[in-house]
Design an enzyme around this catalytic site. Structure first.
Site, PDB file in Angstrom:
ATOM      1  N   CYS A 138       0.831  -1.208   0.000  1.00  0.00           N
ATOM      2  CA  CYS A 138       0.000   0.000   0.000  1.00  0.00           C
ATOM      3  C   CYS A 138       0.864   1.256   0.000  1.00  0.00           C
ATOM      4  CB  CYS A 138      -0.927  -0.016   1.210  1.00  0.00           C
ATOM      5  SG  CYS A 138      -1.947   1.457   1.342  1.00  0.00           S
ATOM      6  N   CYS A 141      -0.470   4.132   2.075  1.00  0.00           N
ATOM      7  CA  CYS A 141      -0.310   3.986   3.529  1.00  0.00           C
ATOM      8  C   CYS A 141       1.143   4.225   3.949  1.00  0.00           C
ATOM      9  CB  CYS A 141      -0.680   2.577   3.991  1.00  0.00           C
ATOM     10  SG  CYS A 141      -2.119   1.872   3.213  1.00  0.00           S
ATOM     11  N   ASP A 142       2.087   3.704   3.176  1.00  0.00           N
ATOM     12  CA  ASP A 142       3.476   3.633   3.652  1.00  0.00           C
ATOM     13  C   ASP A 142       4.455   4.564   2.930  1.00  0.00           C
ATOM     14  OD1 ASP A 142       2.640   1.656   5.398  1.00  0.00           O
ATOM     15  OD2 ASP A 142       3.026   0.047   3.959  1.00  0.00           O
TER      16      ASP A 142
END
Ligand code: NAP
Length: 312
Positions: A138, A141-142
């Site tokens: 992701c 997300c990261d």
């Protein structure tokens, strides 16, 4: 209807565009409607930066904003939104029984499955070793954790292209590594990739091994034409090679195809009368938010008709 109720006419499982649209149509159609959307409702679009092809928005819309609007709209129509997952189902007879993550049981006259799909992994042992330690599924997300670093994205579709573009906000350089000599991503995204100075597209390479100590320090790729190994010294590797349908809890309960997608008829019905499916969980071809929304509408209309028939 409130969150205290345990029986609903129509329960929708899943909170992407298919699920919310189904809940909107079910509630607006006069049914008592609930939607189980997981702890963070919104589905895959929560990980999409900009959506340019969902009609009704002249400019790009952020995925999370679009999903919040759908949630608000479903709530306003009277659908009860549960922020938890369904972990088990009994579809052997109606009313259908569903167990939520909290352990509480619910029943429904009709069920709409709209659980979507989950990001796929390559399946290399070294990949598993570094998940959360440099390997990620992701980018949204990261990506933030890779400020000023060199990273790679593996895949050649729209997701990989979007991830690569997103990561240029943080990373000093982004390698987009694809196993073939041509990307699958749409023309417009390919144009954006080529215009991005931080992105280098590496064709004809497949990952062979993720290496490092406690955290990832590099990835060895094999050139599929020459067999030569090319090492990229990257501390971040983002896997964007497509998705598999989220159908684990339905295996053996409704018919699935060989790839795990729910098999539906022309009226969104599954192999169990009264149980319908919509969105990416049954869509082997288009996988677009607008198509998912449309199929959620169809599933809810069919569920309402089914409930009418059962009443007769
Ligand atoms: P996808 O279109 O299925 O693309 C997956 C990519 O990963 C392909 O390029 C594929 O290579 C590659 N791949 C698959 N398995 C691999 C493996 N084991 N090793 C290396 N590479 C592998 O999946 P997606 O990009 O997630 O997109 C799914 C759907 O969502 C598409 O319909 C897409 O249009 C849509 N989507 C749209 C947007 C948008 O409109 N903004 C954003 C994201 C996704 P091959 O090309 O060789 O098969």
């Amino acid at each position: 209807m409130t969150e205290q109720n345990t029986h609903f006419d129509i329960i929708t499982i899943g909170s992407g565009p298919a699920g919310f649209t189904a809940a909107i149509y079910a509630a607006r159609g006069g049914a008592s409607a609930a939607l189980f959307g997981g702890v963070a409702p919104g589905g895959q679009l929560l990980q999409t930066m900009e959506i340019e092809n969902y009609p009704g928005f002249a400019g790009p819309v952020v995925g999370a904003d679009l999903m919040q609007s759908m949630l608000n709209q479903a709530s306003r129509m009277g659908a009860i939104i549960f922020r938890e997952n369904i972990t088990a189902v009994d579809l052997s007879r109606g009313p259908f029984a569903l167990i939520a993550g909290s352990g509480k049981s619910y029943t429904a006259g009709s069920v709409i499955i709209a659980t979507g799909a989950q990001a796929r992994w390559l399946g290399l042992p070294s990949e598993q070793k570094y998940i959360g330690k440099g390997v990620s599924g992701c980018a949204t997300c990261d990506g933030f954790f890779f400020r000023g670093r060199e990273v790679c994205v593996i895949g050649g579709g729209d997701s990989a292209a979007e991830d690569a573009l997103f990561l240029t906000k943080f990373a000093s350089k982004v390698y987009l590594v694809h196993r073939r000599d041509a990307l699958r991503a749409t023309f417009r995204l390919q144009e954006k990739l080529r215009a991005a100075p931080k992105i280098e597209i590496v064709y004809d390479h497949v990952p062979e091994e993720f290496t490092g100590e406690a955290r990832l320090t590099g990835v060895n790729f094999r050139n599929v034409r020459t067999g030569a190994v090319r090492r990229l010294e990257t501390t971040g590797a983002f896997i964007a090679i497509g998705h598999t349908p989220a159908t684990k809890i339905f295996d053996g309960k409704v018919n699935l195809d060989g790839s795990g997608y729910i098999v539906t008829d022309a009226r969104m019905g599954t192999s169990v009368p009264g149980v319908f499916a919509a969105g990416d969980v049954m869509d082997t071809r288009y996988k677009q938010a607008v198509v998912a929304a449309g199929s959620g509408c169809r599933a809810a209309m069919e569920a309402l008709l089914y409930l009418e028939e059962v009443k007769k």
